[in-house]
Design a protein around this motif. Structure first.
Motif, PDB file in Angstrom:
ATOM      1  N   ASP A 108      -3.990  -3.307   1.050  1.00 19.68           N
ATOM      2  CA  ASP A 108      -4.790  -2.701  -0.019  1.00 19.68           C
ATOM      3  C   ASP A 108      -6.292  -2.845   0.174  1.00 19.68           C
ATOM      4  O   ASP A 108      -7.058  -1.992  -0.277  1.00 19.68           O
ATOM      5  N   LEU A 127       3.868  -6.516  -5.980  1.00 19.27           N
ATOM      6  CA  LEU A 127       4.136  -6.580  -4.537  1.00 19.27           C
ATOM      7  C   LEU A 127       5.566  -6.146  -4.251  1.00 19.27           C
ATOM      8  O   LEU A 127       6.464  -6.972  -4.078  1.00 19.27           O
ATOM      9  N   THR A 186       4.250  -3.071  -0.644  1.00 23.76           N
ATOM     10  CA  THR A 186       3.228  -3.558   0.292  1.00 23.76           C
ATOM     11  C   THR A 186       3.809  -4.331   1.470  1.00 23.76           C
ATOM     12  O   THR A 186       3.545  -3.993   2.632  1.00 23.76           O
ATOM     13  N   ARG A 193      -7.415   0.443  -1.891  1.00 26.60           N
ATOM     14  CA  ARG A 193      -7.945  -0.196  -3.099  1.00 26.60           C
ATOM     15  C   ARG A 193      -9.425  -0.463  -2.912  1.00 26.60           C
ATOM     16  O   ARG A 193      -9.819  -1.150  -1.982  1.00 26.60           O
ATOM     17  N   THR A 233      -0.404 -10.067   2.256  1.00 29.75           N
ATOM     18  CA  THR A 233      -0.011  -8.689   2.588  1.00 29.75           C
ATOM     19  C   THR A 233      -0.790  -7.663   1.777  1.00 29.75           C
ATOM     20  O   THR A 233      -1.098  -6.584   2.276  1.00 29.75           O
ATOM     21  N   GLU A 234      -1.123  -7.983   0.526  1.00 30.27           N
ATOM     22  CA  GLU A 234      -1.901  -7.016  -0.253  1.00 30.27           C
ATOM     23  C   GLU A 234      -3.331  -6.944   0.250  1.00 30.27           C
ATOM     24  O   GLU A 234      -3.952  -5.881   0.211  1.00 30.27           O
TER      25      GLU A 234
END
Length: 264
Positions: free
Chosen positions: A139, A168, A171, A18, A134-135
């Motif tokens: 990401d 989510l 991910t 991302r 976690t993202e």
């Protein structure tokens, strides 16, 4: 740090999946937003977050004037009461480009719902800078292996806010599947709510407990001895029901940050 991880903390711009504008640059500080439940009942989750970020060369700051994101009042329809809480949040984090929280629901509140209560540009803009842990790892930093070791059978509860508002789904699974010695057990009906819903569990306790019991049945069917999630509020609800179910008392509820930091 392994080679795949070090590639994502090389000097200059990160080439993660991302690409925010601007992308994360090596050495930029990240501000931790620690939700109320974590702060009051589960402080080791916040410590695990800081440990993970620092492992990958991310400087961590903790604005000590932070309070709540306003979600309890917002979800109960008290938007006028939620507004000053949200505005205080945005004042505290105004000078932070990257804000990370170990909570899908609080992150969704900031990124998706702040603008519903106060559409002013400064509020919306700060809310958009909030990322769930976690993202942010996957990401933004491009990290899928934290180097953790956790020799348990683990299943994942996918909380409603993180799943529906932030997407989510895969991910956290990517991170769990790279934890050494961890055996991932798929959760039946993973898309179903656990029944917590914040103030919903207070206003509708019978319905909330029935939904939680159904979730616990699914956890039992998974064969796991640990259930994890990106939301400790869901885990607190699930954990309480696990302790009252004789067949499920061997199962622990554990936030994903603690698993990802295990042995790190």
């Amino acid at each position: 740090m392994n080679e795949s991880s070090s590639a994502h903390v090389a000097p200059g711009v990160h080439r993660a999946p991302r690409q925010d504008d601007p992308p994360y640059q090596r050495g930029e500080p990240v501000a931790l937003f620690i939700p109320c439940y974590v702060d009051q009942f589960f402080p080791t989750i916040g410590q695990a977050c800081a440990k993970l970020l620092e492992k990958f060369g991310v400087p961590v700051v903790f604005p000590d004037r932070q309070t709540c994101c306003g979600q309890p009042a917002f979800n109960s329809g008290y938007w006028d009461e939620a507004r000053p809480v949200i505005q205080h949040f945005c004042e505290v984090f105004a000078d932070q480009r990257w804000i990370v929280s170990p909570s899908g629901s609080c992150t969704a509140m900031a990124r998706v719902f702040f603008g519903h209560v106060d559409p002013s540009p400064q509020v919306v803009e700060v809310g958009r800078r909030v990322f769930e842990l976690t993202e942010f790892l996957v990401d933004i930093l491009g990290i899928e292996d934290t180097g953790a070791t956790f020799a348990e059978k683990v299943t994942l509860h996918s909380g409603c806010h993180g799943r529906r508002e932030l997407g989510l789904v895969e991910t956290p699974l990517r991170l769990l599947r790279n934890v050494k010695q961890l055996e991932y057990c798929e959760l039946p009906n993973i898309e179903e709510c656990c029944g917590f819903g914040g103030t919903f569990s207070v206003k509708m306790p019978g319905t909330s407990l029935a939904m939680g019991a159904t979730k616990v049945d699914c956890i039992l069917r998974s064969g796991a001895n640990v259930v994890t999630s990106v939301d400790v509020s869901c885990l607190m609800h699930i954990g309480g029901i696990l302790k009252r179910n004789e067949q499920a008392q061997h199962i622990r509820a554990m936030h994903i940050a603690e698993i990802l930091a295990a042995g790190v």
